[in-house]
Scaffold this active site. Structure first.
Site, PDB file in Angstrom:
ATOM      1  N   MET A  31       0.796  -1.114  -0.091  1.00 55.04           N
ATOM      2  CA  MET A  31      -0.068   0.040  -0.088  1.00 55.04           C
ATOM      3  C   MET A  31       0.847   1.270  -0.040  1.00 55.04           C
ATOM      4  SD  MET A  31      -3.492  -0.864   2.114  1.00 55.04           S
ATOM      5  CE  MET A  31      -2.844  -0.539   3.806  1.00 55.04           C
ATOM      6  N   HIS A  35       8.807   1.262   3.608  1.00 50.92           N
ATOM      7  CA  HIS A  35      10.204   1.043   4.424  1.00 50.92           C
ATOM      8  C   HIS A  35      10.995  -0.104   3.948  1.00 50.92           C
ATOM      9  CE1 HIS A  35       7.763  -2.179   6.319  1.00 50.92           C
ATOM     10  NE2 HIS A  35       6.880  -1.122   6.577  1.00 50.92           N
ATOM     11  N   HIS A  38       9.337  -3.544   3.525  1.00 44.43           N
ATOM     12  CA  HIS A  38       8.865  -3.805   2.083  1.00 44.43           C
ATOM     13  C   HIS A  38       9.864  -4.055   1.056  1.00 44.43           C
ATOM     14  CE1 HIS A  38       5.617  -0.890   3.482  1.00 44.43           C
ATOM     15  NE2 HIS A  38       4.946  -1.788   3.085  1.00 44.43           N
ATOM     16  N   GLN A  63     -10.568  -2.559   1.881  1.00 37.88           N
ATOM     17  CA  GLN A  63      -9.778  -3.371   3.111  1.00 37.88           C
ATOM     18  C   GLN A  63     -10.026  -2.504   4.524  1.00 37.88           C
ATOM     19  OE1 GLN A  63      -6.090  -4.096   1.253  1.00 37.88           O
ATOM     20  NE2 GLN A  63      -5.207  -3.804   3.223  1.00 37.88           N
ATOM     21  N   GLN A 155      -3.008 -12.427   7.494  1.00 36.60           N
ATOM     22  CA  GLN A 155      -3.364 -11.941   6.084  1.00 36.60           C
ATOM     23  C   GLN A 155      -2.414 -13.039   5.070  1.00 36.60           C
ATOM     24  OE1 GLN A 155      -2.948  -8.057   4.259  1.00 36.60           O
ATOM     25  NE2 GLN A 155      -0.858  -8.636   3.771  1.00 36.60           N
ATOM     26  N   LEU A 178      10.702  -7.609   9.156  1.00 37.50           N
ATOM     27  CA  LEU A 178      11.733  -6.540   9.449  1.00 37.50           C
ATOM     28  C   LEU A 178      11.526  -5.834  10.959  1.00 37.50           C
ATOM     29  CD1 LEU A 178      13.175  -7.543   7.153  1.00 37.50           C
ATOM     30  CD2 LEU A 178      14.315  -5.214   6.747  1.00 37.50           C
ATOM     31  N   SER A 187       6.507  -0.673  10.145  1.00 32.86           N
ATOM     32  CA  SER A 187       5.300  -0.307   9.540  1.00 32.86           C
ATOM     33  C   SER A 187       5.002   1.006   9.098  1.00 32.86           C
ATOM     34  CB  SER A 187       4.188  -0.742  10.616  1.00 32.86           C
ATOM     35  OG  SER A 187       2.707  -0.233  10.487  1.00 32.86           O
TER      36      SER A 187
HETATM   37  P1  AMP Z   1       1.426  -2.952   3.508  1.00 33.49           P
HETATM   38  O1  AMP Z   1       2.129  -1.820   2.662  1.00 33.49           O
HETATM   39  O2  AMP Z   1       1.317  -2.817   4.999  1.00 33.49           O
HETATM   40  O3  AMP Z   1       0.034  -3.407   2.911  1.00 33.49           O
HETATM   41  O4  AMP Z   1       2.443  -4.008   3.337  1.00 33.49           O
HETATM   42  C1  AMP Z   1       2.822  -4.628   2.041  1.00 33.49           C
HETATM   43  C2  AMP Z   1       3.508  -5.952   2.330  1.00 33.49           C
HETATM   44  O5  AMP Z   1       4.641  -5.675   3.183  1.00 33.49           O
HETATM   45  C3  AMP Z   1       2.738  -6.971   3.094  1.00 33.49           C
HETATM   46  O6  AMP Z   1       3.036  -8.246   2.485  1.00 33.49           O
HETATM   47  C4  AMP Z   1       3.202  -6.641   4.678  1.00 33.49           C
HETATM   48  O7  AMP Z   1       3.391  -8.040   5.380  1.00 33.49           O
HETATM   49  C5  AMP Z   1       4.860  -6.616   4.148  1.00 33.49           C
HETATM   50  N1  AMP Z   1       5.360  -5.762   5.568  1.00 33.49           N
HETATM   51  C6  AMP Z   1       4.747  -4.825   6.004  1.00 33.49           C
HETATM   52  N2  AMP Z   1       5.730  -4.581   7.017  1.00 33.49           N
HETATM   53  C7  AMP Z   1       6.737  -5.365   7.136  1.00 33.49           C
HETATM   54  C8  AMP Z   1       7.737  -5.715   7.928  1.00 33.49           C
HETATM   55  N3  AMP Z   1       8.263  -4.950   8.890  1.00 33.49           N
HETATM   56  N4  AMP Z   1       8.802  -6.720   7.491  1.00 33.49           N
HETATM   57  C9  AMP Z   1       8.632  -7.404   6.193  1.00 33.49           C
HETATM   58  N5  AMP Z   1       7.552  -7.139   5.522  1.00 33.49           N
HETATM   59  C10 AMP Z   1       6.556  -6.291   6.010  1.00 33.49           C
END
Ligand code: AMP
Length: 285
Positions: A31, A35, A38, A63, A155, A178, A187
């Site tokens: 999304m 960081h 990702h 969502q 998820q 991470l 996050s």
């Molecule tokens: P999001 O942008 O929050 O929807 O996350 C996109 C993807 O990055 C999802 O598969 C998350 O699980 C993954 N993700 C988010 N935070 C982390 C993290 N700290 N370490 C590894 N993967 C992450």
């Protein structure tokens, strides 16, 4: 230069060219507000053997609940594109809401079992939104591998379930969480916190570690989770949505460490909802 495409037709055209050339394609759905967590998913896709990695950035409205943070979710495409290019991403798919949900859109992918309980209880409709948009992204990009973070453990389980159930021909790869130096899981939502809240936030991960220690020492899940909830409330979290111990594969509730388990928690810190989880397995000896 990494290209940015906004239409499904352009995405398909690029991926089809790579496939004709015999290249393997990886997809990393996000999304945005990227960081290092990702970017580690892009690296994981490369390590898996993807010759080209496509990242998607789409803040998916379906969502988010009505009182959640869709409107204020951080959007920073230029910075995200630079980060992705630096991480070796070949293409960014950044569609509009209208391109993903054209007029008349009427289909939802719902998953039962693993999508029930935990975040599924606190965020009704959330996993249907995730399952629907990820199904679309997988069918739009048709990658060989798609990578998701264990940070969002439920998820990941939901995605594994519907990919299997719907015979979607893609390998689903889970990648480790991470963390910042103090243990807080990275996050996009961490940016919402005040300095004071940010100082408290690593308590979530520490409390999970204490539950893990307790399980290894033979403690009962219900007791350990109640203690963890009390610790989070005492530290300034509230409400605590859940602290639970589940089977690492099926997410079925477990009471003792008789198999690989996952300890999962979600709690609010002011206006920010944080989630985290860790795995624990019975010792071999
Ligand atoms: P999001 O942008 O929050 O929807 O996350 C996109 C993807 O990055 C999802 O598969 C998350 O699980 C993954 N993700 C988010 N935070 C982390 C993290 N700290 N370490 C590894 N993967 C992450």
């Amino acid at each position: 230069m990494m290209d940015i495409v906004r239409s499904v037709a352009d995405l398909r055209g690029r991926v089809a060219g790579w496939r004709r050339a015999g290249l393997r394609v990886g997809l990393v759905p996000t999304m945005g507000a990227l960081h290092r967590g990702h970017l580690s998913l892009v690296a994981a896709a490369r390590e898996w053997g993807a010759d080209r990695v496509v990242a998607s950035v789409f803040v998916n409205p379906t969502q988010f609940g009505p009182n959640e943070d869709f409107a204020r979710y951080p959007r920073q495409e230029e910075q995200d594109a630079a980060l992705l290019e630096g991480a070796g991403c070949a293409l960014l798919f950044s569609p509009t809401v209208a391109a993903m949900y054209p007029d008349g859109f009427a289909t939802t992918v719902t998953v039962s079992g693993v999508a029930d309980g935990l975040c599924g209880t606190v965020r009704p409709g959330h996993f249907a939104g995730v399952a629907t948009v990820v199904t679309k992204l997988l069918l739009q990009a048709l990658p060989d591998v798609a990578v998701f973070g264990e940070k969002d453990y439920q998820q990941l389980a939901v995605i594994r379930r519907f990919v299997r159930d719907l015979d979607i021909p893609v390998a689903v790869l889970g990648a480790p969480t991470l963390r910042e130096a103090d243990g807080l899981a990275m996050s996009s939502r961490n940016a919402y916190m005040t300095a004071e809240q940010r100082a408290v936030a690593p308590t979530l991960q520490r409390v999970l570690q204490l539950v893990a220690d307790g399980l290894r020492a033979g403690g009962a899940a219900s007791v350990l989770c109640a203690q963890a909830t009390a610790s989070l409330l005492a530290a300034g979290f509230g409400p605590v949505d859940y602290v639970e111990i589940r089977d690492a594969d099926t997410l079925a509730p477990v009471e003792t460490l008789d198999r690989p388990v996952r300890i999962l928690a979600a709690a609010r810190l002011g206006a920010t909802r944080l989630i985290d989880n860790i795995g624990v397995s019975p010792s071999a000896g």
